[in-house]
Design an enzyme around this catalytic site. Sequence first.
Site, mmCIF file in Angstrom:
data_model
loop_
_atom_site.group_PDB
_atom_site.id
_atom_site.type_symbol
_atom_site.label_atom_id
_atom_site.label_comp_id
_atom_site.label_asym_id
_atom_site.label_seq_id
_atom_site.Cartn_x
_atom_site.Cartn_y
_atom_site.Cartn_z
ATOM 1 N N LYS A 186 0.687 -1.156 0.021
ATOM 2 C CA LYS A 186 0.128 -0.032 -0.147
ATOM 3 C C LYS A 186 0.789 1.179 -0.006
ATOM 4 O O LYS A 186 0.684 2.155 -0.732
ATOM 5 C CB LYS A 186 -1.099 -0.234 1.257
ATOM 6 C CG LYS A 186 -1.934 -1.195 1.288
ATOM 7 C CD LYS A 186 -2.948 -1.203 2.648
ATOM 8 C CE LYS A 186 -2.016 -1.214 3.941
ATOM 9 N NZ LYS A 186 -1.429 -2.428 3.928
ATOM 10 N N ARG A 242 -9.658 1.100 8.950
ATOM 11 C CA ARG A 242 -9.179 -0.209 9.287
ATOM 12 C C ARG A 242 -10.454 -1.022 10.096
ATOM 13 O O ARG A 242 -10.055 -2.176 10.219
ATOM 14 C CB ARG A 242 -7.937 -0.052 9.986
ATOM 15 C CG ARG A 242 -6.814 -0.695 9.410
ATOM 16 C CD ARG A 242 -5.463 -0.384 10.013
ATOM 17 N NE ARG A 242 -4.505 -0.940 9.975
ATOM 18 C CZ ARG A 242 -3.376 -0.658 9.533
ATOM 19 N NH1 ARG A 242 -3.262 0.455 8.904
ATOM 20 N NH2 ARG A 242 -2.265 -1.545 9.246
ATOM 21 N N ARG A 291 12.107 -4.952 4.528
ATOM 22 C CA ARG A 291 11.816 -3.707 4.277
ATOM 23 C C ARG A 291 12.798 -2.652 5.196
ATOM 24 O O ARG A 291 12.977 -2.868 6.171
ATOM 25 C CB ARG A 291 10.252 -3.413 4.680
ATOM 26 C CG ARG A 291 9.658 -2.014 4.751
ATOM 27 C CD ARG A 291 8.408 -1.789 5.079
ATOM 28 N NE ARG A 291 7.828 -2.493 6.022
ATOM 29 C CZ ARG A 291 6.566 -2.382 6.213
ATOM 30 N NH1 ARG A 291 5.886 -2.001 5.436
ATOM 31 N NH2 ARG A 291 5.963 -3.020 7.364
ATOM 32 N N ARG A 311 11.371 -0.913 10.965
ATOM 33 C CA ARG A 311 10.409 -0.703 11.836
ATOM 34 C C ARG A 311 10.431 -1.369 13.177
ATOM 35 O O ARG A 311 10.655 -2.561 12.805
ATOM 36 C CB ARG A 311 8.870 -0.550 10.959
ATOM 37 C CG ARG A 311 8.554 0.708 10.226
ATOM 38 C CD ARG A 311 7.318 0.439 9.307
ATOM 39 N NE ARG A 311 6.421 -0.161 9.843
ATOM 40 C CZ ARG A 311 5.177 -0.415 9.353
ATOM 41 N NH1 ARG A 311 5.191 0.342 8.043
ATOM 42 N NH2 ARG A 311 4.045 -1.004 9.908
ATOM 43 N N ARG A 348 0.030 -8.806 13.488
ATOM 44 C CA ARG A 348 -0.705 -7.720 12.577
ATOM 45 C C ARG A 348 -1.418 -8.570 11.561
ATOM 46 O O ARG A 348 -2.520 -8.077 11.286
ATOM 47 C CB ARG A 348 0.441 -6.837 12.044
ATOM 48 C CG ARG A 348 1.107 -5.920 12.917
ATOM 49 C CD ARG A 348 2.285 -5.457 12.525
ATOM 50 N NE ARG A 348 2.399 -4.797 11.197
ATOM 51 C CZ ARG A 348 3.487 -4.367 10.337
ATOM 52 N NH1 ARG A 348 4.702 -4.747 10.802
ATOM 53 N NH2 ARG A 348 3.190 -3.890 9.179
HETATM 54 P P1 AP5 Z 1 4.984 -1.690 1.865
HETATM 55 O O1 AP5 Z 1 4.320 -0.861 0.435
HETATM 56 O O2 AP5 Z 1 5.540 -0.888 3.132
HETATM 57 O O3 AP5 Z 1 3.395 -2.424 2.442
HETATM 58 P P2 AP5 Z 1 2.320 -1.943 3.224
HETATM 59 O O4 AP5 Z 1 0.910 -2.488 2.721
HETATM 60 O O5 AP5 Z 1 2.381 -0.329 3.184
HETATM 61 O O6 AP5 Z 1 2.613 -2.280 4.420
HETATM 62 P P3 AP5 Z 1 2.803 -1.702 6.080
HETATM 63 O O7 AP5 Z 1 3.071 -2.821 6.990
HETATM 64 O O8 AP5 Z 1 2.951 -0.502 6.159
HETATM 65 O O9 AP5 Z 1 1.053 -1.897 6.171
HETATM 66 P P4 AP5 Z 1 0.353 -1.887 7.724
HETATM 67 O O10 AP5 Z 1 -1.017 -1.499 7.171
HETATM 68 O O11 AP5 Z 1 0.430 -3.117 8.446
HETATM 69 O O12 AP5 Z 1 1.055 -0.682 8.494
HETATM 70 P P5 AP5 Z 1 0.722 0.795 8.779
HETATM 71 O O13 AP5 Z 1 2.083 1.776 8.639
HETATM 72 O O14 AP5 Z 1 -0.386 0.959 7.965
HETATM 73 O O15 AP5 Z 1 5.519 -2.787 1.393
HETATM 74 C C1 AP5 Z 1 6.180 -3.706 2.079
HETATM 75 C C2 AP5 Z 1 7.464 -4.340 1.560
HETATM 76 O O16 AP5 Z 1 7.467 -5.115 0.470
HETATM 77 C C3 AP5 Z 1 8.310 -3.298 1.248
HETATM 78 O O17 AP5 Z 1 9.843 -3.633 1.611
HETATM 79 C C4 AP5 Z 1 8.388 -3.093 -0.249
HETATM 80 O O18 AP5 Z 1 9.532 -2.582 -1.055
HETATM 81 C C5 AP5 Z 1 8.007 -4.405 -0.646
HETATM 82 N N1 AP5 Z 1 7.153 -4.660 -1.818
HETATM 83 C C6 AP5 Z 1 6.056 -3.699 -1.980
HETATM 84 N N2 AP5 Z 1 5.354 -4.221 -3.108
HETATM 85 C C7 AP5 Z 1 6.161 -5.413 -3.401
HETATM 86 C C8 AP5 Z 1 5.780 -6.138 -4.611
HETATM 87 N N3 AP5 Z 1 4.635 -6.009 -5.512
HETATM 88 N N4 AP5 Z 1 6.551 -7.330 -4.892
HETATM 89 C C9 AP5 Z 1 7.794 -7.219 -4.021
HETATM 90 N N5 AP5 Z 1 7.984 -6.677 -2.908
HETATM 91 C C10 AP5 Z 1 7.221 -5.527 -2.629
HETATM 92 O O19 AP5 Z 1 0.391 0.498 10.464
HETATM 93 C C11 AP5 Z 1 1.207 0.135 11.139
HETATM 94 C C12 AP5 Z 1 0.492 0.031 12.664
HETATM 95 O O20 AP5 Z 1 -0.212 1.560 12.803
HETATM 96 C C13 AP5 Z 1 -0.669 -0.643 12.696
HETATM 97 O O21 AP5 Z 1 -0.167 -2.169 12.986
HETATM 98 C C14 AP5 Z 1 -1.691 -0.280 13.884
HETATM 99 O O22 AP5 Z 1 -1.097 -0.428 15.012
HETATM 100 C C15 AP5 Z 1 -1.306 1.033 13.510
HETATM 101 N N6 AP5 Z 1 -2.447 1.848 12.699
HETATM 102 C C16 AP5 Z 1 -2.194 2.422 11.546
HETATM 103 N N7 AP5 Z 1 -3.506 2.836 10.906
HETATM 104 C C17 AP5 Z 1 -4.237 2.439 11.954
HETATM 105 C C18 AP5 Z 1 -5.686 2.607 11.779
HETATM 106 N N8 AP5 Z 1 -6.212 3.130 10.833
HETATM 107 N N9 AP5 Z 1 -6.509 2.108 12.914
HETATM 108 C C19 AP5 Z 1 -5.745 1.477 13.893
HETATM 109 N N10 AP5 Z 1 -4.346 1.511 14.114
HETATM 110 C C20 AP5 Z 1 -3.838 1.688 13.108
#
Ligand code: AP5
Length: 214
Positions: free
Chosen positions: A13, A88, A123, A156, A167
């Site tokens: 994402k 979410r 990552r 991270r 997660r």
């Molecule tokens: P990346 O693009 O970083 O993936 P992502 O989907 O953004 O993954 P996240 O781990 O950031 O998602 P998340 O939803 O768990 O975390 P968030 O920060 O929102 O890609 C991942 C890796 O793969 C990278 O190294 C990239 O280079 C590689 N890659 C990408 N595409 C690829 C492909 N096609 N092929 C190969 N490699 C690829 O949330 C973190 C925490 O914050 C949550 O756990 C929660 O505690 C809190 N939080 C955030 N938002 C909320 C909410 N709305 N409500 C409640 N808690 C929340």
Amino acid sequence: MNIILLGPPGAGKGTQSTVICEHLGLIAISTGNMLRSAIEKKSKIGLEAKSYMDKGELVPDQVIIDMVNIFIKSGSSNQGYLLDGFPRTEVQAQALATNNVAIAKVIEISVPDENIISRISGRMMHLESGRVYHKIFNAPKVAGKDDLTGDDLMQREDDKEGVIRDRLAFYHRQTSPLLAYYKNIASNSSLQYYRVDGSASIIEVNREILSCLA
Ligand code: AP5
């Protein structure tokens, strides 16, 4: 046009959000990046959120809803918002619906659980901009450094294998019901819902998403 990116942790994402926003002039709302920035600043929200994030749990809905509301009220986007990681839960989705942010398209990036661990454990990210890299799949030009600023990249806290599994479990329990929620809205309204195969290469996934947004 306001767009939601849905998908499990590590689906890509954040990676796709950067390219889509550049391409369409959208403003990204990444609640994960907002929370990491709040933690870095040791703000009240950051201190509260950290205990949940370290365990891979979702931060309480009201904290997230207030944070997003403040962001939306503080500025406006002519082109629209790209929502990454929000909503979410159904409570967050309902709060968004009452916030004058009409969603035109929902893009689900689908990736099987077995691909997620290797993606997330490789990552690295640039904290200030949210730019995301991978040691193998999307390596920076200079190892460990951001391509644009040359700053050090970081790993991270919640990217440890045990936390990733938690997660994923929280995603399946609390967030994946939103897939059916938005598909149902799409069947009764002008909202368009797309499912993209996120296990393809970054470039292929990007091409497919941009064709959904054309
Ligand atoms: P990346 O693009 O970083 O993936 P992502 O989907 O953004 O993954 P996240 O781990 O950031 O998602 P998340 O939803 O768990 O975390 P968030 O920060 O929102 O890609 C991942 C890796 O793969 C990278 O190294 C990239 O280079 C590689 N890659 C990408 N595409 C690829 C492909 N096609 N092929 C190969 N490699 C690829 O949330 C973190 C925490 O914050 C949550 O756990 C929660 O505690 C809190 N939080 C955030 N938002 C909320 C909410 N709305 N409500 C409640 N808690 C929340």
